[in-house]
Every structure is written in structure tokens, then in C-alpha cells.
Motif scaffolding. Sequence first.
Motif, PDB file in Angstrom:
ATOM      1  N   ALA A   1       0.848  -1.191   0.000  1.00 49.86           N
ATOM      2  CA  ALA A   1       0.000   0.000   0.000  1.00 49.86           C
ATOM      3  C   ALA A   1       0.884   1.241   0.000  1.00 49.86           C
ATOM      4  CB  ALA A   1      -0.920   0.003   1.212  1.00 49.86           C
ATOM      5  N   PHE A   2       0.467   2.258  -0.783  1.00 47.67           N
ATOM      6  CA  PHE A   2       1.288   3.445  -0.995  1.00 47.67           C
ATOM      7  C   PHE A   2       0.423   4.700  -0.928  1.00 47.67           C
ATOM      8  CE2 PHE A   2       3.050  -0.181  -3.198  1.00 47.67           C
ATOM      9  CZ  PHE A   2       4.382  -0.186  -2.779  1.00 47.67           C
ATOM     10  N   GLU A   3       1.085   5.847  -0.703  1.00 49.93           N
ATOM     11  CA  GLU A   3       0.362   7.115  -0.651  1.00 49.93           C
ATOM     12  C   GLU A   3       0.227   7.743  -2.029  1.00 49.93           C
ATOM     13  OE1 GLU A   3       0.067  11.204   1.993  1.00 49.93           O
ATOM     14  OE2 GLU A   3       1.831   9.906   2.207  1.00 49.93           O
ATOM     15  N   GLN A   4       1.169   7.453  -2.900  1.00 48.09           N
ATOM     16  CA  GLN A   4       1.117   7.985  -4.257  1.00 48.09           C
ATOM     17  C   GLN A   4       1.637   6.940  -5.225  1.00 48.09           C
ATOM     18  OE1 GLN A   4       2.066  12.113  -5.259  1.00 48.09           O
ATOM     19  NE2 GLN A   4       3.714  11.372  -6.571  1.00 48.09           N
TER      20      GLN A   4
ATOM     21  N   LEU B   1       5.244  -1.627 -18.866  1.00 48.77           N
ATOM     22  CA  LEU B   1       4.530  -0.664 -18.037  1.00 48.77           C
ATOM     23  C   LEU B   1       5.302  -0.451 -16.739  1.00 48.77           C
ATOM     24  CD1 LEU B   1       1.844   0.971 -17.835  1.00 48.77           C
ATOM     25  CD2 LEU B   1       0.886  -1.002 -16.634  1.00 48.77           C
ATOM     26  N   ASP B   2       5.705   0.796 -16.493  1.00 51.64           N
ATOM     27  CA  ASP B   2       6.399   1.141 -15.252  1.00 51.64           C
ATOM     28  C   ASP B   2       5.397   1.595 -14.202  1.00 51.64           C
ATOM     29  OD1 ASP B   2       9.294   0.848 -15.747  1.00 51.64           O
ATOM     30  OD2 ASP B   2       8.954   2.351 -17.301  1.00 51.64           O
ATOM     31  N   LEU B   3       5.601   1.186 -12.967  1.00 49.93           N
ATOM     32  CA  LEU B   3       4.815   1.650 -11.822  1.00 49.93           C
ATOM     33  C   LEU B   3       5.783   2.232 -10.798  1.00 49.93           C
ATOM     34  CD1 LEU B   3       1.786   1.096 -12.220  1.00 49.93           C
ATOM     35  CD2 LEU B   3       3.106  -0.828 -13.133  1.00 49.93           C
ATOM     36  N   VAL B   4       5.543   3.479 -10.414  1.00 54.95           N
ATOM     37  CA  VAL B   4       6.386   4.181  -9.446  1.00 54.95           C
ATOM     38  C   VAL B   4       5.557   4.402  -8.189  1.00 54.95           C
ATOM     39  CG1 VAL B   4       7.752   6.246  -9.008  1.00 54.95           C
ATOM     40  CG2 VAL B   4       7.651   5.293 -11.318  1.00 54.95           C
ATOM     41  N   ALA B   5       6.057   3.925  -7.059  1.00 57.67           N
ATOM     42  CA  ALA B   5       5.281   3.936  -5.820  1.00 57.67           C
ATOM     43  C   ALA B   5       6.018   4.698  -4.729  1.00 57.67           C
ATOM     44  CB  ALA B   5       5.025   2.495  -5.361  1.00 57.67           C
ATOM     45  N   PHE B   6       5.261   5.530  -4.008  1.00 57.85           N
ATOM     46  CA  PHE B   6       5.810   6.323  -2.906  1.00 57.85           C
ATOM     47  C   PHE B   6       5.116   5.933  -1.614  1.00 57.85           C
ATOM     48  CE2 PHE B   6       6.410   8.719  -6.757  1.00 57.85           C
ATOM     49  CZ  PHE B   6       7.653   9.338  -6.623  1.00 57.85           C
ATOM     50  N   ARG B   7       5.895   5.589  -0.577  1.00 55.84           N
ATOM     51  CA  ARG B   7       5.354   5.274   0.728  1.00 55.84           C
ATOM     52  C   ARG B   7       4.895   6.556   1.428  1.00 55.84           C
ATOM     53  NH1 ARG B   7       4.503  -0.283   1.383  1.00 55.84           N
ATOM     54  NH2 ARG B   7       6.210  -1.406   0.360  1.00 55.84           N
ATOM     55  N   PRO B   8       4.016   6.440   2.437  1.00 55.68           N
ATOM     56  CA  PRO B   8       3.598   7.633   3.188  1.00 55.68           C
ATOM     57  C   PRO B   8       4.797   8.336   3.820  1.00 55.68           C
ATOM     58  CG  PRO B   8       2.162   5.780   3.683  1.00 55.68           C
ATOM     59  CD  PRO B   8       3.302   5.230   2.877  1.00 55.68           C
TER      60      PRO B   8
ATOM     61  N   ARG C   1      15.563   4.771  -2.138  1.00 56.90           N
ATOM     62  CA  ARG C   1      15.559   5.819  -1.114  1.00 56.90           C
ATOM     63  C   ARG C   1      14.282   6.638  -1.177  1.00 56.90           C
ATOM     64  NH1 ARG C   1      19.468  10.985  -1.456  1.00 56.90           N
ATOM     65  NH2 ARG C   1      17.892  11.481  -3.036  1.00 56.90           N
ATOM     66  N   ASP C   2      13.911   7.104  -2.377  1.00 57.49           N
ATOM     67  CA  ASP C   2      12.772   8.005  -2.535  1.00 57.49           C
ATOM     68  C   ASP C   2      11.513   7.300  -3.022  1.00 57.49           C
ATOM     69  OD1 ASP C   2      14.265  10.516  -1.995  1.00 57.49           O
ATOM     70  OD2 ASP C   2      15.318   9.967  -3.829  1.00 57.49           O
ATOM     71  N   LEU C   3      11.680   6.204  -3.741  1.00 55.61           N
ATOM     72  CA  LEU C   3      10.538   5.560  -4.389  1.00 55.61           C
ATOM     73  C   LEU C   3      10.832   4.088  -4.617  1.00 55.61           C
ATOM     74  CD1 LEU C   3      11.423   5.141  -7.653  1.00 55.61           C
ATOM     75  CD2 LEU C   3      11.230   7.630  -7.566  1.00 55.61           C
ATOM     76  N   GLU C   4       9.768   3.357  -4.948  1.00 53.30           N
ATOM     77  CA  GLU C   4       9.898   1.967  -5.350  1.00 53.30           C
ATOM     78  C   GLU C   4       9.441   1.824  -6.789  1.00 53.30           C
ATOM     79  OE1 GLU C   4       8.412  -0.895  -2.430  1.00 53.30           O
ATOM     80  OE2 GLU C   4       8.388   0.743  -0.956  1.00 53.30           O
ATOM     81  N   HIS C   5      10.073   0.907  -7.518  1.00 51.57           N
ATOM     82  CA  HIS C   5       9.802   0.765  -8.943  1.00 51.57           C
ATOM     83  C   HIS C   5       9.435  -0.674  -9.261  1.00 51.57           C
ATOM     84  CE1 HIS C   5      11.495   0.266 -13.236  1.00 51.57           C
ATOM     85  NE2 HIS C   5      10.277   0.762 -13.313  1.00 51.57           N
ATOM     86  N   PHE C   6       8.305  -0.840  -9.985  1.00 52.20           N
ATOM     87  CA  PHE C   6       7.859  -2.149 -10.439  1.00 52.20           C
ATOM     88  C   PHE C   6       7.610  -2.074 -11.935  1.00 52.20           C
ATOM     89  CE2 PHE C   6       6.238  -1.247  -6.169  1.00 52.20           C
ATOM     90  CZ  PHE C   6       6.862  -2.244  -5.439  1.00 52.20           C
ATOM     91  N   ARG C   7       7.683  -3.218 -12.584  1.00 51.46           N
ATOM     92  CA  ARG C   7       7.479  -3.247 -14.031  1.00 51.46           C
ATOM     93  C   ARG C   7       6.683  -4.499 -14.384  1.00 51.46           C
ATOM     94  NH1 ARG C   7      12.576  -1.771 -17.494  1.00 51.46           N
ATOM     95  NH2 ARG C   7      11.772   0.340 -17.159  1.00 51.46           N
ATOM     96  N   GLY C   8       5.726  -4.344 -15.313  1.00 53.69           N
ATOM     97  CA  GLY C   8       4.914  -5.479 -15.730  1.00 53.69           C
ATOM     98  C   GLY C   8       4.061  -5.107 -16.930  1.00 53.69           C
ATOM     99  N   ARG C   9       2.997  -5.879 -17.148  1.00 57.47           N
ATOM    100  CA  ARG C   9       2.095  -5.607 -18.264  1.00 57.47           C
ATOM    101  C   ARG C   9       0.689  -5.222 -17.804  1.00 57.47           C
ATOM    102  NH1 ARG C   9       3.904  -6.460 -23.117  1.00 57.47           N
ATOM    103  NH2 ARG C   9       1.776  -6.434 -23.953  1.00 57.47           N
ATOM    104  N   GLU C  10       0.328  -5.584 -16.580  1.00 55.63           N
ATOM    105  CA  GLU C  10      -0.983  -5.257 -16.038  1.00 55.63           C
ATOM    106  C   GLU C  10      -0.818  -4.778 -14.592  1.00 55.63           C
ATOM    107  OE1 GLU C  10      -3.819  -5.604 -17.810  1.00 55.63           O
ATOM    108  OE2 GLU C  10      -2.932  -6.617 -19.554  1.00 55.63           O
TER     109      GLU C  10
END
Length: 319
Positions: A194-197, A223-230, A252-261
Motif C-alpha cells: 500500500a502506498f500514498e502515491q 509498463l512502469d509503476l512508481v510507488a511512494f510510501r507515506p 531511497r525516494d521511491l519503489e519501482h515495479f514493471r509489468g504488463r498489467e
Amino acid sequence: MSGRGRSIHLVANPRAGRGRGPGLGVALTWLLRDCGLSTKATCPTDESGMRTALVSAVEARPASIVVAGGDGTLRLAAQAITAARSETILAPLRCGTGNGLSDALGLPRDLEAYAELLTRDAIPTLSLHTAQTERGLLLHTLGAGLDAAMVERVSVAPRRALGRAGWVLPVLRELLSNRRYQIGLTVDGEPRGAFEQLLAPRFANHGGVLHLPEPIGRAPRQLDLVAFRPRSRLRWLLTALRGATGRLQVGRDLEHFRGREAALELVDDPAPVHLDGEPFGQTPIEVGLRATTLRLLAPAPSHRANRCSPSGNRAAFAR
């Protein structure tokens, strides 16, 4: 060679860029005609007319459709091109308020430099696998949470006379509001937390302001997904500053995931969502890559300038 005889169709939004769209379109049309290109320009007066004009332009099968408008107009053009499975190149012309896609593609601000790209023997392009939500095409970015809440505030602010400077106060108000968001993220069926942004950027340049680190936005077939914790609002300000100066770091600042869906899911209350810089409802929302591709005008340093100049002096355009 200068691409003489090539067909270019220009569609201008009369409201874009505080009314500058049609004027820029006329100027570009003359530049291209002076280089021997066949050009046609239309200026619809409303969204319905814009949709009709874009569908007609795609059916005419030009080499490129130049769109003088903001990101919303460009998304309509992309939808028309991909629906027809057309090979026509989508060429954004800067004149909207945000110009997020033009910034992401690195398109020149100078009109002659822009025209030069369209007159090359081989127009420089980027082929992008299209991403689709259940509510519409994702052209260059999707955001949920804090990012989307800022977009909502900006969308109702009286900023038109101020351009981008008018974004500052609404963004600061959202940061100071201390509203919190929780968004669940699942990528290719695997829960990621779960992420804030959350962002789903197609390019490394997010909104012309946030510069995302490698490898984000550099894989047009994924497809890139960039996730920021609270985090605290002070830390959000520092994160934004690092993003504006290109100093964000994965881990440090963000988490990065990659996929198709990907699925952006409810955790507690719904979180706001924006699509290409426009408010687009709330979570939950799903986004995924499709088999169709979209060709976008994109400068490439390896391409050399041709020798056609609208001024008639046979000198190359400035890059």
C-alpha cells in the motif's frame, strides 16, 4: 532530400495555449508548404468537432497528424489513431497549458526546429505500446493519490492567465492540507503493498517537472509503476525538490515495479486519479499494455538535419 510531397494534417484546438493554437498551426503550415509538403489544417470549435476532425484526419492516411493542443486533445488524437490501427505519426505541437507529452518527448520549442523534424527523409519517431484503462487510453502518465489531488486543485484554479506559474498555489494548498491516501498496488497479479502515491509514467519526464531515475520510463514495451510510501509533508517537499533537479533514487525516494498489467486498489477510502494531467475519477482502476502501437514524433540525435529551409536559402534548420 526534404520529404517533398509528404502529406501532413494539422488539427488545432482554438482554446489551447490561451488561444495561440490556431496561430501556431497557420505558421507551421506555411513553413511546411515552403518545404514542399502537402498540408491541410483544421480548427474545430468544440470537442465533438475535434473528435470528428481527428477521425477524418486519420482516414486520410497522412504521414503525420500534428496536434496543436494540450494533453487532453492529444489523447483524443491518440485514441483515433490507435482505434484505426494506423501507422500515422502523432506529432504534438506545444501550445497547451501543460505540454507534458511534448516535454517527455523532448520536442523543440522553436517552430522552425520543430518543422525540420517533419521534413526529414525519415521522420524520427518512437514506437510506444499503448496502455489502456477501463476508462480510456493512457497516453503519457497516470497518477493516483497525492499527485492526482494536486491535479484536481489545479484543474479548478483560475490559472489560465498565469500558465504554469498558476499551478504553484493550488499545489502548495494540497501539500498543506495534510490529506492522506492509501492505495493498494498489484502488478501482474502479485500484491506489492500500500502506498500514498502511485504513478504509471510512460516516459522518464513526469509532467515536465519530475525527472524519474533510470530505468523508469525507458522501456516503451513495458509498463512502469512508481510507488511512494507515506511520508510527512516536509519530506514530500524534499522529494519534489529532488525530482525537479533529477536526484530521485530508487529505493531511497521511491519503489519501482514493471509489468504488463496493474491494479490500483482501495485500501480505505477511494483516492483521486488523474489521466494525462486531467482528473479522472477515483480508485480502484486497472491499467494494462495492449498489442497496438502508437508512433510519436521524437527527435533523435543520430538523425541529421536536411537541407530544406522555409526561408529558401537552403540552409539547415537549427536543432
